[in-house]
Design an enzyme around this catalytic site. Structure first.
Site, PDB file in Angstrom:
ATOM      1  CG  ASP A  70      56.195 -34.819 100.157  1.00 56.42           C
ATOM      2  OD1 ASP A  70      56.764 -34.727  98.996  1.00 56.42           O
ATOM      3  OD2 ASP A  70      56.618 -34.957 101.002  1.00 56.42           O
ATOM      4  CD  GLU A 302      60.153 -41.372  98.595  1.00 58.39           C
ATOM      5  OE1 GLU A 302      60.243 -41.868  99.477  1.00 58.39           O
ATOM      6  OE2 GLU A 302      60.452 -40.411  98.218  1.00 58.39           O
TER       7      GLU A 302
END
Length: 536
Positions: A70, A302
């Site tokens: 991420d 997401e």
């Protein structure tokens, strides 16, 4: 809270004794004999994709882009800094702080610098327990924390880091989230906090407290019938932040994951926080969701990232779809307004729950390599001097690569160039960025044999390459067919009706690695087409 998904993949795996090779050989098929394009004077990266042999904390100076998850990338005028989720192969980072970070001058060689946060701020536990007391619940003495998905942006003379902290305890009992402890409730609030720094090189951050928390529209009805019930309790899930300053100077935090959708929350430029959180309407405006239903709010969507492209006049919202370990794939939609509505390439309204196309990344493999899976939750950033756009995310090795049962927990940072189609959509180049010089490419450079991947969306299924031949008589055969042409000024290769953006790249799958020509494009329906040249 989520039970499958992104920002947080807590790896409970041992660091298996697995050999580290520059190229990962696919055991299922023999190596084809190919004549690679002749090497030039450029010398690109040679580090191994399988970094298990150097995955331990004591070897962190050798990590380069190993143990990236991420990522968020920001430039300070000298270095690119990359920050990410607490995740590493074998949990090598545990006990050393939170939010792994590294820096680079060229986006190729990265120096691992350690962790950006020393310990969980005290306000998280205090705020959580204050909420629990108000709800008539017992306090939690030792919450189970997850530290996920920071985003860093320069704001004025400061750098702001918005970060996610989840509480992995059940609401009703306060016990840790394990199957044995399931008590018929959802798990607790997540929080987005804020830190500020004057100088990224110092790694000195001042915590500014909570920005926003998860919020529910169901008051104290946090009942969950079973662990297969995905009708989320939280209306908005306060994780996976990204941040943008609009051309008008307004500051917006975009966040959300799996529960109900993605929202845009305007924040005060001075504080970096919303001016009020009095009602659920204050927590943000819905801008994207995968299904338009209050009956099942489990979104499989997401990791938002947002940019504004001055050249096209659109905001681009990048989204991570599906579970993170294998199926993860990247979608993108766009809008002329920060709050939407956002539309896909086929005109579908993503704000109202339409399936988002184009797809930009998907599990894939070229020959001579295991390939990559779990490619999403991206950072998108621009080199302001060259006007080049880049895509960065993690990618994972497939299970059982090199005989390692735990290889899917090997997370390698991927940085790839972004090109733009003539109708203003981004495409991601197939080979990772290596700083290859970009010469003039002539028509004669393109004749020969290529590997082409025309990607379909298949859940957890790697898309494999097939052969394409571009002949000197301007015909194409194999994976794509018809006549072909090349616009040298625009660097666009056209095969039949398929337009492809072309550049010279680094062939990471070749042995030895070398430079080659690569292309990326989109079908009319928004599926990616990737290719690289393998012979003269």
């Amino acid at each position: 809270m989520r039970f499958i998904s992104s920002a947080a993949f807590v790896i409970f795996l041992m660091t298996a004794g697995c050999s580290s090779n520059d190229n990962i050989i696919d055991p299922e098929e023999p190596d084809p004999v190919v004549e690679n394009p002749p090497a030039d004077d450029f010398s690109g990266p040679e580090y191994a994709d399988d970094y298990s042999a150097i995955s331990g904390w004591d070897n962190r100076t050798f990590w380069n882009l190993a143990n990236v998850h991420d990522p968020s990338v920001v430039y300070d005028g000298e270095y690119y800094y990359m920050y990410g989720t607490d995740a590493s192969y074998g949990n090598a980072h545990e006990g050393h702080g939170h939010f792994l970070y590294r820096r680079s001058k060229d986006l190729v060689d990265w120096e691992f610098r350690g962790m950006a946060m020393t310990e969980t701020p005290s306000w998280v536990k205090d705020t959580l327990n204050s909420m629990r007391i108000q709800a008539g619940l017992d306090i939690i003495d030792s919450p189970v924390y997850g530290h996920w998905a920071p985003v860093v942006r320069k704001v004025g003379n400061k750098y702001r880091m918005y970060y996610s902290i989840v509480i992995d305890n059940y609401i009703e009992s306060g016990k840790a989230n394990t199957p044995a402890n399931f008590d018929g409730s959802w798990t607790e609030h997540a929080f987005i906090g804020l830190m500020e720094s004057d100088d990224l090189s110092s790694n000195t951050w001042v915590d500014k407290g909570m920005v926003v928390s998860s919020v529910s529209d169901r008051e104290n009805n946090w009942t969950r019938s079973n662990t297969g019930d995905w009708n989320a309790y939280f209306k908005w899930n306060a994780i996976d932040p990204t941040f943008i300053i609009t051309p008008e100077g307004n500051h917006w935090l975009i966040y959300g994951s799996w529960h109900s959708g993605i929202v845009a929350l305007q924040v005060n430029p001075s504080t970096g926080k919303p001016d009020k959180l009095a009602s659920i309407e204050d927590y943000g405006t819905l801008i994207a969701r995968r299904q338009n239903s209050e009956l099942n709010r489990w979104q499989a969507q997401e990791g938002p990232e947002i940019i504004y492209n001055e050249k096209t006049g659109f905001y681009y919202l990048f989204l991570a779809y599906d579970e993170l370990s294998v199926a993860y794939n990247t979608r993108v939609c766009r809008s002329t307004s920060i709050t939407g509505p956002y539309f896909g390439i086929n005109g579908t309204n993503i704000t109202e729950g339409g399936e988002c196309w184009p797809m930009l990344t998907h599990p894939y493999k070229f020959n001579n390599h295991s390939g990559w899976v779990g490619i999403s939750h991206c950072a998108v950033f621009k080199n302001e001097e060259t006007n080049e756009w880049f895509y960065s995310s993690q990618a994972r090795l497939p299970a059982n690569t090199n005989g390692n049962a735990y290889s899917n927990a090997i997370m390698m940072g991927n940085i790839r160039k972004i090109a733009w189609t003539e109708d203003g959509w981004p495409v991601v180049m197939p080979e990772r960025y290596a700083g290859v010089p970009q010469p003039s490419i002539s028509e004669s450079d393109l004749t020969g044999t290529w590997e082409n991947i025309s990607m379909n969306y298949e859940y957890k299924v790697q898309q494999k390459s097939s052969q394409l031949i571009l002949s000197s008589n301007m015909t194409a055969s194999g994976a794509l067919s018809g006549t072909w042409s090349y616009d040298q000024d625009k660097k666009i290769l056209t095969i039949g009706e398929q337009q492809l953006n072309l550049e010279k790249g680094w062939d990471w799958e070749a042995s030895p690695r070398t430079t080659t020509f690569t292309y990326s494009g989109l079908t009319a329906g928004g599926r990616p087409v990737w290719g690289k040249k393998t012979t003269k």
